[in-house]
Design a protein around this motif. Sequence first.
Motif, PDB file in Angstrom:
ATOM      1  N   LEU A  58       0.823  -1.205   0.000  1.00  6.50           N
ATOM      2  CA  LEU A  58       0.000   0.000   0.000  1.00  6.50           C
ATOM      3  C   LEU A  58       0.859   1.258   0.000  1.00  6.50           C
ATOM      4  N   VAL A  59       1.914   1.250   0.776  1.00  4.95           N
ATOM      5  CA  VAL A  59       2.793   2.426   0.851  1.00  4.95           C
ATOM      6  C   VAL A  59       3.492   2.649  -0.492  1.00  4.95           C
ATOM      7  N   LEU A  60       3.983   1.565  -1.101  1.00  7.39           N
ATOM      8  CA  LEU A  60       4.687   1.715  -2.382  1.00  7.39           C
ATOM      9  C   LEU A  60       3.755   2.258  -3.466  1.00  7.39           C
ATOM     10  N   ARG A  61       2.540   1.736  -3.524  1.00  6.00           N
ATOM     11  CA  ARG A  61       1.611   2.198  -4.548  1.00  6.00           C
ATOM     12  C   ARG A  61       1.203   3.653  -4.322  1.00  6.00           C
ATOM     13  N   SER A  62       0.961   4.017  -3.083  1.00 12.40           N
ATOM     14  CA  SER A  62       0.600   5.405  -2.787  1.00 12.40           C
ATOM     15  C   SER A  62       1.747   6.345  -3.102  1.00 12.40           C
ATOM     16  N   LEU A  63       2.966   5.926  -2.772  1.00 12.39           N
ATOM     17  CA  LEU A  63       4.122   6.769  -3.053  1.00 12.39           C
ATOM     18  C   LEU A  63       4.342   6.933  -4.557  1.00 12.39           C
ATOM     19  N   ALA A  64       4.073   5.877  -5.348  1.00 16.68           N
ATOM     20  CA  ALA A  64       4.214   5.984  -6.812  1.00 16.68           C
ATOM     21  C   ALA A  64       3.213   6.980  -7.379  1.00 16.68           C
ATOM     22  N   LEU A  65       1.972   6.936  -6.874  1.00 17.78           N
ATOM     23  CA  LEU A  65       0.992   7.900  -7.348  1.00 17.78           C
ATOM     24  C   LEU A  65       1.370   9.319  -6.949  1.00 17.78           C
ATOM     25  N   ALA A  66       1.907   9.507  -5.761  1.00 20.23           N
ATOM     26  CA  ALA A  66       2.311  10.841  -5.321  1.00 20.23           C
ATOM     27  C   ALA A  66       3.457  11.386  -6.170  1.00 20.23           C
ATOM     28  N   LEU A  67       4.441  10.529  -6.473  1.00 21.23           N
ATOM     29  CA  LEU A  67       5.556  10.989  -7.309  1.00 21.23           C
ATOM     30  C   LEU A  67       5.096  11.281  -8.732  1.00 21.23           C
ATOM     31  N   LEU A  68       4.133  10.518  -9.237  1.00 18.55           N
ATOM     32  CA  LEU A  68       3.632  10.774 -10.590  1.00 18.55           C
ATOM     33  C   LEU A  68       2.937  12.135 -10.662  1.00 18.55           C
ATOM     34  N   ALA A  69       2.131  12.463  -9.618  1.00 20.10           N
ATOM     35  CA  ALA A  69       1.506  13.784  -9.581  1.00 20.10           C
ATOM     36  C   ALA A  69       2.552  14.878  -9.465  1.00 20.10           C
ATOM     37  N   LEU A  70       3.623  14.615  -8.698  1.00 17.86           N
ATOM     38  CA  LEU A  70       4.685  15.617  -8.544  1.00 17.86           C
ATOM     39  C   LEU A  70       5.429  15.827  -9.863  1.00 17.86           C
ATOM     40  N   ALA A  71       5.615  14.760 -10.648  1.00 18.97           N
ATOM     41  CA  ALA A  71       6.314  14.906 -11.934  1.00 18.97           C
ATOM     42  C   ALA A  71       5.521  15.798 -12.879  1.00 18.97           C
ATOM     43  N   PHE A  72       4.192  15.615 -12.925  1.00 21.43           N
ATOM     44  CA  PHE A  72       3.372  16.457 -13.792  1.00 21.43           C
ATOM     45  C   PHE A  72       3.289  17.888 -13.287  1.00 21.43           C
ATOM     46  N   ASP A 648      13.137  24.159 -17.319  1.00 21.97           N
ATOM     47  CA  ASP A 648      13.670  23.470 -18.494  1.00 21.97           C
ATOM     48  C   ASP A 648      15.126  23.080 -18.299  1.00 21.97           C
ATOM     49  N   GLN A 649      15.876  23.950 -17.645  1.00 19.93           N
ATOM     50  CA  GLN A 649      17.293  23.655 -17.416  1.00 19.93           C
ATOM     51  C   GLN A 649      17.472  22.513 -16.422  1.00 19.93           C
ATOM     52  N   GLN A 650      16.665  22.479 -15.344  1.00 16.62           N
ATOM     53  CA  GLN A 650      16.828  21.447 -14.321  1.00 16.62           C
ATOM     54  C   GLN A 650      16.208  20.116 -14.749  1.00 16.62           C
ATOM     55  N   ALA A 651      15.049  20.171 -15.409  1.00 19.51           N
ATOM     56  CA  ALA A 651      14.369  18.945 -15.870  1.00 19.51           C
ATOM     57  C   ALA A 651      14.204  17.955 -14.730  1.00 19.51           C
ATOM     58  N   GLY A 652      13.721  18.452 -13.570  1.00 17.45           N
ATOM     59  CA  GLY A 652      13.554  17.564 -12.422  1.00 17.45           C
ATOM     60  C   GLY A 652      12.497  16.507 -12.625  1.00 17.45           C
ATOM     61  N   TRP A 653      11.536  16.731 -13.491  1.00 11.79           N
ATOM     62  CA  TRP A 653      10.476  15.751 -13.701  1.00 11.79           C
ATOM     63  C   TRP A 653      11.005  14.430 -14.231  1.00 11.79           C
ATOM     64  N   ARG A 654      12.163  14.491 -14.937  1.00  7.56           N
ATOM     65  CA  ARG A 654      12.732  13.244 -15.433  1.00  7.56           C
ATOM     66  C   ARG A 654      13.188  12.348 -14.280  1.00  7.56           C
ATOM     67  N   TYR A 655      13.808  12.962 -13.286  1.00 10.44           N
ATOM     68  CA  TYR A 655      14.285  12.180 -12.142  1.00 10.44           C
ATOM     69  C   TYR A 655      13.111  11.649 -11.322  1.00 10.44           C
ATOM     70  N   VAL A 656      12.058  12.455 -11.209  1.00 12.95           N
ATOM     71  CA  VAL A 656      10.889  11.980 -10.467  1.00 12.95           C
ATOM     72  C   VAL A 656      10.242  10.800 -11.189  1.00 12.95           C
ATOM     73  N   LEU A 657      10.147  10.870 -12.507  1.00  9.69           N
ATOM     74  CA  LEU A 657       9.585   9.740 -13.248  1.00  9.69           C
ATOM     75  C   LEU A 657      10.453   8.498 -13.125  1.00  9.69           C
ATOM     76  N   ALA A 658      11.776   8.708 -13.067  1.00  8.78           N
ATOM     77  CA  ALA A 658      12.659   7.553 -12.845  1.00  8.78           C
ATOM     78  C   ALA A 658      12.378   6.917 -11.487  1.00  8.78           C
ATOM     79  N   GLY A 659      12.115   7.760 -10.480  1.00  8.54           N
ATOM     80  CA  GLY A 659      11.747   7.215  -9.173  1.00  8.54           C
ATOM     81  C   GLY A 659      10.433   6.461  -9.211  1.00  8.54           C
ATOM     82  N   VAL A 660       9.457   6.963  -9.979  1.00  6.20           N
ATOM     83  CA  VAL A 660       8.182   6.267 -10.112  1.00  6.20           C
ATOM     84  C   VAL A 660       8.383   4.886 -10.725  1.00  6.20           C
TER      85      VAL A 660
END
Length: 682
Positions: A58-72, A648-660
Amino acid sequence: MGLLTPWFLLGLLAIAGPLAAHLRRRTVRNRVAFSAVAFLEAQPPRSAKRRWEDLLLLVLRSLALALLALAFARPFFVPRTPPEPSSKPAQLTVLLLDTSASMHRGSLWQDARQRASALAANLPPDAELELRTFDLSVRTRLPSEQWRQTPPSARPALLQSVLESLQPSWAAARLDLALTEAARAHASLPARSHTQLVLLSDFQQGSSLAGLHGFSWPPRFHVQPFPLTPPPNPPPALLWQPPDPESSPPDAPTKIHVLAPAGLSADSLPLTLEGAPQRELRVPVLPGKSRLASLPLGNLSKARIRVAQSTDFASEVWVASLPQRPALVALNPSTPQAAQGPSSPPATGYFLANALRALGDSRVLAATADQIAPERDPSIRLWALAGAPPPALLPRIRASLEQGATGLLLLESPEDAPSLSQLAGIPFRCERRNAEGFALLGSLERTHPLFAPFASASFSDFTSIRFFQFQALSAPDPSPHKILARFDSGEPALLEIPCGKGRLFVWTSSWIPAHSQWALSSRCVPFLSACLDLAEGGPPPWIVGAPGESLSLPAGTTGLRDGSGTLLEAPSSRITLAEPGVYTLEPGGGTAVLNIARDERLSGTLPPGTLEALGVPCAPSPATNTPNGTSPSPNPLSETLALRELEDQQAGWRYVLAGVLGLLLLETLLARRSAPLPGGSP
């Protein structure tokens, strides 16, 4: 940390789904016993280890959804200390100013210049500015190098002087060309530079946008649209439908499309024909609709038509009738101009003269050869000969043909062969033939200019024209003559014989009804018109275009004369004219009619979001209704653009998606490990 699109954090509410499923599975409210349960094997209650594994899933699935929302939500980190100075060039602001014809409306041009000056005054000292204008083409009016080399205190005055020297043109707007050229110019700058394009335009409905489809925009390039408000209550618009030189008669009425605005309360519109003399007309209209009106110009070869009491450029249009050059035609002196009496049938010359008369006095000046002084022979364009001319006239006709005139000879009998041989310089033999029943034209040289009027399918059929008597011609080989038409029996019907600079056309049949139906057919008059066109080197040039367009001029044109009589020189075969109007080609005549493009006459504006829908990287438009009409932000590079560039320079969403992806992989392995095996517990 900041978020570029924080509204995507609402996706965190999706975590409630797995949590609710977990809690619902944890408690069993009612147990219902029924017979089928007796056949199932009883399972022992879940162990504490299994409960901890479920909780971890449950924790892993909830954390994946939270990181996906953070990436967007596009996270980025704002540095606490300012970056160290680098060799990055200053940010460039490009002022793209619309100078198309629609900017003549109301106070659009004054508003555009004021807002351009205010924006330049608010630029920081280290910023660079470039001024460009666009209509059908794009021009750099103030390069960024000149702005950079000018002291900061003198820059506003420099821009103001450039703006005061500009005026809107009468050309159409190529908005797509202006944006794509600016983007290509930015792509050639250093990779770390940023370009902001401030677009000052009324975004008129007819602006060209086709070039924006599929265009690849470079990074760090943003467009800030600045729409200017056009005046209310759009005026009626007039559009001219030019006549077709191939099919329209010279006296055809002028056709005007009237586009009435939706708010028009009247059911008719007053029009003024400004010519000599001026006339007033009224045409019926339908509010919000386009209507075609036919206006007789009468004896006016050109005129300006406008809506009465309207000063808008869309409410006026220039029109002209097809140009005509009266050609001097010499008839055979022995050809009668009318029937010789009630008992005698009309001769061939009667039908020939009447067919020429059908072309109109503006097209033909016909006279018998004895009425034309010999010194005027160079002005004769066509010798229309029905039968053999007098022997004394043959040297005069031959000399005129050799100088470039055209001859048309209709053979009436074999006795005309000596005169034909003397004119053509070829010893022709002639024999009368009476067709069995009738003869038809079996083959024609349709690619010859004589048959150009009959190119369309509705005029290309000659099988209904009957010939009853003709002269069979023969000449020794080789002979320079060319057979343009033959009868179905193979005998020549129409010949072309070169004579020096000119030519001689010979019909082997006369045009009286007893010999042929040619003079009574609908092909006779267009054939004579084609003869005159060939004699004059073709019809007068007819050019229809718009200001700002590159017009192709016929060979030999040295200039164009406008309505005031001023000669505009044309050093090459192409010319671009800036003003609408009717121009006369020099020398030799011909007409060029220029009207403001139809798309520029439309009073509507592009719908909001049109550029974004085409993929243009647009920033939010600044406020347009401030007290001084300028943007309230002193910095033209808005905070949104700065944050977007930082993200655009940091592109942090890529790292968050990698975590997802990592969390989902771990959750998959754990779920597989803890899944019950068939027939028992794990």
